[in-house]
Design a protein around this motif. Structure first.
Motif, PDB file in Angstrom:
ATOM      1  N   ILE A  14       0.842  -1.193   0.000  1.00 40.26           N
ATOM      2  CA  ILE A  14       0.000   0.000   0.000  1.00 40.26           C
ATOM      3  C   ILE A  14       0.876   1.241   0.000  1.00 40.26           C
ATOM      4  N   ALA A  15       0.585   2.112  -0.935  1.00 41.38           N
ATOM      5  CA  ALA A  15       1.390   3.313  -1.089  1.00 41.38           C
ATOM      6  C   ALA A  15       0.746   4.452  -0.321  1.00 41.38           C
ATOM      7  N   VAL A  16       1.492   5.034   0.596  1.00 42.01           N
ATOM      8  CA  VAL A  16       0.971   6.181   1.314  1.00 42.01           C
ATOM      9  C   VAL A  16       1.839   7.372   0.988  1.00 42.01           C
ATOM     10  N   GLN A  17       1.212   8.408   0.504  1.00 41.47           N
ATOM     11  CA  GLN A  17       1.945   9.604   0.155  1.00 41.47           C
ATOM     12  C   GLN A  17       1.595  10.669   1.176  1.00 41.47           C
ATOM     13  N   ARG A  18       2.591  11.389   1.639  1.00 42.48           N
ATOM     14  CA  ARG A  18       2.299  12.430   2.612  1.00 42.48           C
ATOM     15  C   ARG A  18       2.752  13.762   2.039  1.00 42.48           C
ATOM     16  N   ARG A  19       1.870  14.725   1.988  1.00 39.97           N
ATOM     17  CA  ARG A  19       2.218  16.004   1.397  1.00 39.97           C
ATOM     18  C   ARG A  19       1.673  17.114   2.269  1.00 39.97           C
ATOM     19  N   VAL A  20       2.296  18.280   2.118  1.00 40.32           N
ATOM     20  CA  VAL A  20       1.759  19.455   2.794  1.00 40.32           C
ATOM     21  C   VAL A  20       1.062  20.291   1.731  1.00 40.32           C
ATOM     22  N   ALA A  21      -0.213  20.501   1.949  1.00 40.34           N
ATOM     23  CA  ALA A  21      -0.946  21.363   1.029  1.00 40.34           C
ATOM     24  C   ALA A  21      -0.520  22.779   1.323  1.00 40.34           C
ATOM     25  N   ASP A  22       0.216  23.428   0.400  1.00 37.48           N
ATOM     26  CA  ASP A  22       0.535  24.815   0.734  1.00 37.48           C
ATOM     27  C   ASP A  22      -0.420  25.779   0.064  1.00 37.48           C
ATOM     28  N   TYR A  23      -1.673  25.454   0.240  1.00 38.97           N
ATOM     29  CA  TYR A  23      -2.741  26.353  -0.181  1.00 38.97           C
ATOM     30  C   TYR A  23      -2.640  27.627   0.638  1.00 38.97           C
ATOM     31  N   GLN A  24      -2.509  28.752  -0.039  1.00 39.50           N
ATOM     32  CA  GLN A  24      -2.425  30.030   0.670  1.00 39.50           C
ATOM     33  C   GLN A  24      -3.809  30.675   0.707  1.00 39.50           C
ATOM     34  N   PRO A  25      -4.365  30.846   1.895  1.00 37.88           N
ATOM     35  CA  PRO A  25      -5.678  31.492   1.936  1.00 37.88           C
ATOM     36  C   PRO A  25      -5.576  32.883   1.312  1.00 37.88           C
ATOM     37  N   PRO A  26      -6.495  33.222   0.417  1.00 40.07           N
ATOM     38  CA  PRO A  26      -6.421  34.524  -0.248  1.00 40.07           C
ATOM     39  C   PRO A  26      -6.721  35.649   0.732  1.00 40.07           C
ATOM     40  N   ARG A  27      -6.162  36.828   0.437  1.00 37.02           N
ATOM     41  CA  ARG A  27      -6.480  38.011   1.255  1.00 37.02           C
ATOM     42  C   ARG A  27      -7.906  38.427   0.962  1.00 37.02           C
ATOM     43  N   SER A  28      -8.655  38.750   1.971  1.00 35.77           N
ATOM     44  CA  SER A  28     -10.043  39.162   1.753  1.00 35.77           C
ATOM     45  C   SER A  28     -10.423  40.128   2.851  1.00 35.77           C
ATOM     46  N   TRP A  29     -11.700  40.464   2.907  1.00 36.74           N
ATOM     47  CA  TRP A  29     -12.162  41.354   3.978  1.00 36.74           C
ATOM     48  C   TRP A  29     -11.901  40.724   5.334  1.00 36.74           C
ATOM     49  N   ARG A  30     -11.846  39.380   5.385  1.00 38.59           N
ATOM     50  CA  ARG A  30     -11.576  38.717   6.662  1.00 38.59           C
ATOM     51  C   ARG A  30     -10.159  38.997   7.135  1.00 38.59           C
ATOM     52  N   THR A  31      -9.224  38.985   6.167  1.00 38.82           N
ATOM     53  CA  THR A  31      -7.835  39.290   6.519  1.00 38.82           C
ATOM     54  C   THR A  31      -7.771  40.672   7.161  1.00 38.82           C
ATOM     55  N   TRP A  32      -8.463  41.613   6.524  1.00 40.10           N
ATOM     56  CA  TRP A  32      -8.465  42.988   6.999  1.00 40.10           C
ATOM     57  C   TRP A  32      -9.062  43.052   8.408  1.00 40.10           C
ATOM     58  N   LEU A  33     -10.101  42.271   8.645  1.00 42.49           N
ATOM     59  CA  LEU A  33     -10.835  42.346   9.908  1.00 42.49           C
ATOM     60  C   LEU A  33     -10.097  41.634  11.047  1.00 42.49           C
ATOM     61  N   ILE A  34      -9.644  40.415  10.790  1.00 43.01           N
ATOM     62  CA  ILE A  34      -9.096  39.644  11.913  1.00 43.01           C
ATOM     63  C   ILE A  34      -7.638  39.237  11.727  1.00 43.01           C
ATOM     64  N   GLY A  35      -7.015  39.714  10.648  1.00 41.35           N
ATOM     65  CA  GLY A  35      -5.604  39.406  10.455  1.00 41.35           C
ATOM     66  C   GLY A  35      -5.398  38.199   9.555  1.00 41.35           C
ATOM     67  N   ARG A  36      -4.158  38.022   9.068  1.00 40.26           N
ATOM     68  CA  ARG A  36      -3.902  36.921   8.134  1.00 40.26           C
ATOM     69  C   ARG A  36      -3.999  35.585   8.863  1.00 40.26           C
ATOM     70  N   PRO A  37      -4.442  34.535   8.160  1.00 36.44           N
ATOM     71  CA  PRO A  37      -4.566  33.215   8.786  1.00 36.44           C
ATOM     72  C   PRO A  37      -3.220  32.718   9.327  1.00 36.44           C
ATOM     73  N   LEU A  38      -3.250  31.986  10.411  1.00 39.49           N
ATOM     74  CA  LEU A  38      -2.037  31.463  11.030  1.00 39.49           C
ATOM     75  C   LEU A  38      -1.960  29.960  10.806  1.00 39.49           C
ATOM     76  N   GLN A  39      -0.737  29.465  10.616  1.00 38.75           N
ATOM     77  CA  GLN A  39      -0.552  28.031  10.477  1.00 38.75           C
ATOM     78  C   GLN A  39      -0.618  27.376  11.860  1.00 38.75           C
ATOM     79  N   THR A  40      -1.017  26.110  11.852  1.00 38.88           N
ATOM     80  CA  THR A  40      -1.122  25.383  13.111  1.00 38.88           C
ATOM     81  C   THR A  40       0.210  25.404  13.859  1.00 38.88           C
ATOM     82  N   ALA A  41       1.305  25.351  13.081  1.00 40.51           N
ATOM     83  CA  ALA A  41       2.640  25.324  13.684  1.00 40.51           C
ATOM     84  C   ALA A  41       2.944  26.619  14.444  1.00 40.51           C
ATOM     85  N   ASP A  42       2.199  27.682  14.162  1.00 37.07           N
ATOM     86  CA  ASP A  42       2.433  28.959  14.847  1.00 37.07           C
ATOM     87  C   ASP A  42       1.857  28.978  16.254  1.00 37.07           C
ATOM     88  N   ALA A  43       1.095  27.939  16.604  1.00 30.58           N
ATOM     89  CA  ALA A  43       0.309  27.980  17.827  1.00 30.58           C
ATOM     90  C   ALA A  43       1.063  28.388  19.089  1.00 30.58           C
TER      91      ALA A  43
END
Lengths: 651, 651
Positions: A14-43
């Protein structure tokens, strides 16, 4: 593009592939309101220290010195101004209770480094029902804290600026959502914003108290000039035990908010328990000092409890000799801290609901962290319910107050009882033994008898306060909370039952997997023969060789046309024309599908492939019968039948 | 079970089965409300005869004699009571216009046996834009007829019972929905209900007029006793052409409703055109006779136009010598007919909207017949919009009236112009030639010049009335209709464009079908490994050998567990673990799918198989993230990607 971490090729193939999705959340009104999204690793970087922690978790408790001495004095005033002197010993009793609570919670913080409010302590030591009761009481109280503190802060603003009075509900709601946004940004940033006014308040209160005591000791402390008229909320009576108890319970509103830190331990920097414990003790010391100090000075200057002018205001203008700059600063700081007190709930409510969600008592989504690593859904839920409450009660503190504090003292009682039971269990262990529990490890605790005694006294005291609250304020609104708590407990149980049943149904333990599907029939409902239908037909033929097209006919002319077109384009696939005399589309099709399903063999699956038109504009959906959607909904509950929409996009 | 009619085995090997679904609609509250569903084959039995047809289609026109003479007289009153005598010649002019309209519509009914109101005549003879304008004008007017007649009927009720006045909006709305239900039951049954009051009204009106004329001829007709005070809506002025025209236009409100029969031809029993034509002539004769008779007698008795007492009431009590039984019966009948006038719209609106829907100018659903073979959606739409209008205008006739009648006369104008153009085309044909048109056949018509003349006069007259209405009532509310009609026309065009484009996109003409799908990849997003996931995996493996399971991971511990379980249960299917640092579920999955989609070959299709949990109770959906639903919505616009939910029901 996701970047690959690696492919693990196992022996079994069984082949298991592990990848990090580096999907970058786009800047939007939410970014302006509550700041840029944080990665889990930033916790971990978001954890807070003692200084900020004190501000974040204590504004609720601190703010209560602005009204607790007055609540205490107003009850005693029923026995005449002379009886008000009793406020001083009672304030010491309250501080005594505060000490018991602090000791208990300090112990709890060390016993439960992962966060241990009344809910966890009750859960681990008393069982499920007391835990859910504590949870219901606390959640209710967090919501009420927001509604009461914001309303009370707005009341201070509108006393200063009466022109704003007609807009008090709107102002309060805006403040609720402003605090929501602050908290959605994350605890550290909102902590920084809140640290300043909290310390501003603490410093000013201490300046007032110390200056007052200095004047008192030097004999220069006068009495209140032009005191407001005495306000008596009770009928005139002699001093008796009930009056004293009632005054005591009025003063214990100072203790609401003590719970917050023990629930918030995970927000602290490592070593968490130690930092949280020190913060708790600091808070209790400040709170106790101010409570006794303010009550003592208020009695000395002959302050009069009144709705027209607060005791704090009378004290400040007596100490500062009139309405000067320091007086104004004190009043401003009081107003600010009252509004910010709501922030304690914004820290506590989401954490507690996440805890309860993780235990399966609330919807799981409450346990997911949002883009800024806070429990966004809990924060939003709190803001919505509190705003609703403010609107329903027209931002009136008087109307909200009777609902308040019962929840806190109910949870205190359960927490104390839980800790008492814990020490009793600890006392029955042999030295060196360990009892592993869900959230903590139990060992033989030296001095467990004293600890039981402290917690038992605490249990009785807090239970009594809760009872006095419930009985004296029952008709004013306390009944709402007394009704709400069991309703909430029932809801928690319902949610819990759902998750438990689901888990049992999905469990793979002792699961005999059914054999592979042997036969696959595809049914293709068509309303006409066109490019969309043919796309669905092509897809259907990939799925299986056993395809049947079905046309539900309400118009024989149309049916004839379809039949002839099918001869040309139908690729020799079987066509069934179902005449529908009642001009229904879905029902005859369902009847047909169920007829086929009834005849099917054990390992047979049926797929309904529905061509679904996807318009460019949403409004165009109104121009089409949503057969695909209705069909899916109707067949959702049929086991072994899968509905697939083959969308055809018209550009 | 459906019973089979037969299987047609074609030479080419395609098997076509034809069956009748004898699905019996279950009895429900709908059966109770609107009657048991009818089979399409029952349709002809629902057709109506002349007697019922007159009642169904003429209550609107008939009811207008209750207010048209008054509307006429009130304008003339501006030039003094002496000028009111002019009402008699003007009423003859109105009857002249009625004759022209009747002749024109009688011709239309025979030229368009399938139903031919202004919309069809304009469509076939003037083009698309005039047709849409006529349609918009008529639909608007049908809605207004309901709102105005019901409001006016309720106003009569509340004049009699002032206690009901505060509930007038509620009563009106209830009446609107009561008539909706009557009409949902089907035209024949509602016709039977309506025939009685309509004939009651006609008979009483004729009794009044004939008795009045008899008294007049025998010289015993007196004048009104205690007439109400004169009401002048205009400034006092001399008699001039504008005043006469305005009085004329006021009186033409009697002609609203004449259109109804020509739209309703398909509802008549065979021979339809003949029956409908005779009904139209009967209606015109009754209407004309009553209009002239009432106006003549009203002038003779010196009736005074007034808001306090209607002219009809003054006439009735003069003829019947006071407020006796016959007087009361006349007033009751007038009230009833006003309310029932709305019924004409309930017959006309759904038919017209079905016609326009069939032409692709309105949503197709409006052309589908409901369980009782009527155009239910049109009936419901009419009731909803009319009820909304009544609520918005607080059931005030005064506020609604200025919006009314412009639409009717605009459609009359277009219909007359269309017929004139038709005769012109007919005149250019050679004898024996035939011109096939969409709804009719055109031949050389003898006397086409006279017919052009009649229709041209009609066109000019009705256009003038429409213009006078639009200018004199512009500021009172006519502007709303003048604005609404172009907006509706634009909406019709938008809908039409949508259907036309769609048809072009789906057309199989010159369609080179793409080759059969060669490769089929299946992607299986999983949130855990459980019975639901395994059911979806079994299904995925039936679809294709090329299956990839994808787990979006926000928790490394969970990912580890899934990996180990997959080793046991994953049937050696490839597993991709996508770490999502921003804790998003849908977006990384979409990114992955799009990456795969970008690499695909021409004949490759991708199916996303999503395990979807189906709870027993709807509220349990709140306890789960609706990943499957969101995913389907997100991928709806991607060509060549199909999303399949494999539901797993938890019982």
């Amino acid at each position: 593009m996701a970047h690959e971490i690696g492919t693990i090729q196992e022996d079994e193939g069984i082949a298991v592939q592990r990848r990090v999705a580096d999907y970058q959340p786009p800047r939007s009104w939410r970014t302006w309101l509550i700041g840029r999204p944080l990665q889990t690793a930033d916790a971990p970087h978001q954890a807070i220290g003692k200084i900020v922690g004190l501000a974040v978790f204590s504004s609720d408790a601190m703010s209560s010195v602005a009204y607790a001495p007055q609540e205490l004095m107003v009850v005693l005033a029923a026995a005449g101004m002379a009886a008000i002197g009793l406020a001083i010993p009672i304030s010491f009793a309250i501080v005594g209770l505060l000490v018991i609570l602090t000791l208990s919670y300090e112990q709890t913080i060390h016993a439960y480094p992962g966060g241990g409010g009344a809910y966890i302590v009750a859960r681990d030591n008393l069982g499920e029902l007391p835990a859910q009761t504590a949870g219901a009481a606390l959640l209710t109280d967090y919501i009420l804290t927001v509604a009461v503190s914001i309303s009370s802060g707005v009341a201070q603003i509108t006393s200063a600026l009466p022109a704003l009075y007609p807009y008090r509900v709107e102002i309060a709601v805006v403040l609720v959502f402003f605090m929501m946004v602050l908290n959605l940004r994350g605890v550290k940033e909102s902590g920084t914003v809140l640290a300043l006014p909290t310390y501003f308040f603490i410093v000013l209160m201490f300046v007032t108290v110390i200056l007052g005591l200095y004047s008192y000791l030097t004999g220069s402390l006068g009495t209140v000039v032009n005191p407001p008229p005495l306000e008596t909320v009770l009928a005139a009576q002699a001093v008796n035990l009930f009056l004293i108890l009632r005054a005591f319970s009025g003063g214990t509103t100072a203790l609401t908010g003590v719970e917050a830190i023990s629930n918030g331990i995970p927000a602290f920097r490592e070593p968490r328990s130690r930092n949280a414990g020190i913060t708790l003790i600091c808070m209790a010391a400040i709170l106790g000092g101010l409570m006794v100090g303010i009550t003592f000075l208020a009695v000395q200057i002959g302050a009069v409890p009144s709705a027209e002018e607060t005791v704090i205001s009378q004290l400040a203008r007596t100490v500062y000799d009139g309405r000067g700059l320091l007086y104004l600063a004190t009043i401003t700081a009081t107003t600010l801290i009252l509004i910010l007190a709501a922030n304690t709930s914004y820290a506590g409510f989401p954490r507690l609901s996440a805890l309860m969600a993780a235990d399966g008592f609330l919807p799981r989504q409450l346990a997911y962290r949002g883009s800024r690593l806070v429990f966004s859904r809990g924060i939003v839920a709190l803001a919505l319910v509190a705003a609703l409450l403010i609107v329903a009660f027209k931002a009136s503190v008087t109307a909200l107050i009777p609902l308040y504090a019962i929840g806190v003292f109910l949870s205190f009682t359960l927490s104390q009882a839980g800790m008492a039971h814990r020490w009793w269990k600890s006392g029955r262990l042999k030295p060196g033994d360990e009892l592993k529990e869900r959230g903590s490890t139990l060992r033989l605790e030296p001095g467990w008898q004293t600890k039981i005694a402290i917690n038992s006294v605490g249990t009785v005291m807090t239970a009594m306060v809760a009872l006095i609250f419930a009985t004296t304020k029952f008709r004013d609104g306390a009944w709402i909370v007394l009704l709400l708590i069991p309703v909430l407990v029932a809801a928690f149980s319902g949610v819990h039952r759902h998750y438990r049943r689901l888990a049992a149904h999905l469990s793979l333990e002792n699961y005999g997997e059914p054999p592979r599907i042997a036969r696959h029939r595809v049914i293709l409902p068509i309303s006409g023969v066109h490019q969309g239908t043919l796309a669905a037909l092509r897809y259907a033929r990939v799925l299986s060789d056993d395809v049947t097209a079905v046309h539900v006919s309400i118009d024989p002319v149309e049916a004839e046309k379809i039949y002839h077109k099918w001869e040309v384009w139908g690729k020799e696939v079987r066509l069934v024309i179902l005449d529908s005399p009642y001009r229904l589309m879905i029902e005859p099709l369902l009847e047909y599908v169920e007829e086929i399903a009834a005849q099917r063999q054990p390992n047979e699956t049926i797929t309904i492939v529905v061509p679904q038109f996807v318009p460019r504009h949403w409004w165009a959906n109104l121009l089409h019968t949503q057969t695909a959607t209705w069909l899916r909904l109707a067949l959702l509950f049929e086991p072994g039948i899968v509905v697939t929409d083959v969308p055809y996009q018209v550009e």
